[in-house]
Design a protein around this motif. Structure first.
Motif, PDB file in Angstrom:
ATOM      1  N   UNK A   1      -6.371  99.813  40.232  1.00 11.96           N
ATOM      2  CA  UNK A   1      -7.525  98.960  40.116  1.00 11.96           C
ATOM      3  C   UNK A   1      -7.148  97.661  39.536  1.00 11.96           C
ATOM      4  N   UNK A   2      -7.998  96.678  40.023  1.00 11.06           N
ATOM      5  CA  UNK A   2      -7.609  95.399  39.529  1.00 11.06           C
ATOM      6  C   UNK A   2      -8.356  94.863  38.010  1.00 11.06           C
ATOM      7  N   UNK A   3      -7.451  94.360  37.375  1.00  8.13           N
ATOM      8  CA  UNK A   3      -7.925  93.769  36.058  1.00  8.13           C
ATOM      9  C   UNK A   3      -9.134  92.848  36.325  1.00  8.13           C
ATOM     10  N   UNK A   4     -10.113  92.672  35.650  1.00  3.33           N
ATOM     11  CA  UNK A   4     -11.337  91.767  35.905  1.00  3.33           C
ATOM     12  C   UNK A   4     -10.730  90.401  35.695  1.00  3.33           C
ATOM     13  N   UNK A   5     -11.217  89.706  36.653  1.00  2.00           N
ATOM     14  CA  UNK A   5     -10.993  88.233  37.057  1.00  2.00           C
ATOM     15  C   UNK A   5      -9.780  87.908  37.507  1.00  2.00           C
ATOM     16  N   UNK A   6      -8.859  88.756  38.141  1.00  7.47           N
ATOM     17  CA  UNK A   6      -7.455  88.571  38.680  1.00  7.47           C
ATOM     18  C   UNK A   6      -7.633  88.645  39.967  1.00  7.47           C
ATOM     19  N   UNK A   7      -7.775  87.555  40.737  1.00  2.27           N
ATOM     20  CA  UNK A   7      -7.781  87.283  42.107  1.00  2.27           C
ATOM     21  C   UNK A   7      -6.494  86.879  42.685  1.00  2.27           C
ATOM     22  N   UNK A   8      -6.123  87.385  43.947  1.00  2.00           N
ATOM     23  CA  UNK A   8      -5.202  87.012  44.521  1.00  2.00           C
ATOM     24  C   UNK A   8      -5.275  86.092  45.769  1.00  2.00           C
ATOM     25  N   UNK A   9      -4.142  85.584  46.215  1.00  3.56           N
ATOM     26  CA  UNK A   9      -4.323  84.467  47.427  1.00  3.56           C
ATOM     27  C   UNK A   9      -4.924  85.360  48.762  1.00  3.56           C
ATOM     28  N   UNK A  31     -18.472  92.189  43.291  1.00  6.59           N
ATOM     29  CA  UNK A  31     -17.566  93.038  44.248  1.00  6.59           C
ATOM     30  C   UNK A  31     -16.035  92.597  43.573  1.00  6.59           C
ATOM     31  N   UNK A  32     -15.642  91.378  43.077  1.00  7.39           N
ATOM     32  CA  UNK A  32     -14.462  91.093  42.874  1.00  7.39           C
ATOM     33  C   UNK A  32     -14.061  91.069  41.469  1.00  7.39           C
ATOM     34  N   UNK A  40     -18.354  80.239  42.642  1.00 11.41           N
ATOM     35  CA  UNK A  40     -18.611  78.799  43.047  1.00 11.41           C
ATOM     36  C   UNK A  40     -17.618  77.939  43.069  1.00 11.41           C
ATOM     37  N   UNK A  41     -16.766  77.872  41.806  1.00 11.05           N
ATOM     38  CA  UNK A  41     -15.447  76.750  42.281  1.00 11.05           C
ATOM     39  C   UNK A  41     -14.677  77.328  43.415  1.00 11.05           C
ATOM     40  N   UNK A  42     -14.637  78.572  43.798  1.00 10.65           N
ATOM     41  CA  UNK A  42     -13.884  78.691  45.014  1.00 10.65           C
ATOM     42  C   UNK A  42     -14.499  78.265  46.245  1.00 10.65           C
ATOM     43  N   UNK A  43     -15.849  78.473  46.248  1.00 11.04           N
ATOM     44  CA  UNK A  43     -16.513  78.095  47.405  1.00 11.04           C
ATOM     45  C   UNK A  43     -16.677  76.414  47.468  1.00 11.04           C
ATOM     46  N   UNK A  44     -16.571  75.747  46.405  1.00 14.71           N
ATOM     47  CA  UNK A  44     -16.857  74.268  46.260  1.00 14.71           C
ATOM     48  C   UNK A  44     -15.206  73.627  46.254  1.00 14.71           C
ATOM     49  N   UNK A  45     -14.315  74.500  46.473  1.00 16.32           N
ATOM     50  CA  UNK A  45     -12.869  73.996  46.631  1.00 16.32           C
ATOM     51  C   UNK A  45     -12.261  73.392  45.254  1.00 16.32           C
ATOM     52  N   UNK A  46     -12.878  73.655  44.178  1.00 12.06           N
ATOM     53  CA  UNK A  46     -12.222  73.372  43.064  1.00 12.06           C
ATOM     54  C   UNK A  46     -11.183  74.202  42.427  1.00 12.06           C
ATOM     55  N   UNK A  47     -11.233  75.474  42.835  1.00 15.45           N
ATOM     56  CA  UNK A  47     -10.157  76.472  42.611  1.00 15.45           C
ATOM     57  C   UNK A  47      -9.727  77.111  44.076  1.00 15.45           C
ATOM     58  N   UNK A  48      -8.484  77.190  44.100  1.00  8.33           N
ATOM     59  CA  UNK A  48      -7.785  78.035  45.109  1.00  8.33           C
ATOM     60  C   UNK A  48      -8.211  77.015  46.528  1.00  8.33           C
TER      61      UNK A  48
END
Length: 52
Positions: A1-9, A31-32, A40-48
């Motif tokens: 199980x993934x820890x809360x907030x840990x996203x991968x590439x 879901x994640x 929102x930051x991922x969608x807008x290109x600020x993160x990742x």
């Protein structure tokens, strides 16, 4: 199980695809096990932004 907030590439293209298909930011965040703001930051290109 993934820890809360840990996203991968590998998660980022899937997140972008889900958002593009019309799934809400809130549903993707649930879901994640991360915040809506992070999605929102991922969608807008600020993160990742380097991950395609």
């Amino acid at each position: 199980m993934r820890k809360r907030g840990r996203l991968t590439a590998e998660d980022i293209p899937l997140i972008r695809a889900l958002l593009a298909s019309g799934i809400s930011v809130a549903d993707v965040a649930k879901k994640f096990e991360t915040s809506k703001q992070h999605i929102y930051s991922i969608r807008n290109g600020k993160n990742w932004g380097a991950v395609k």
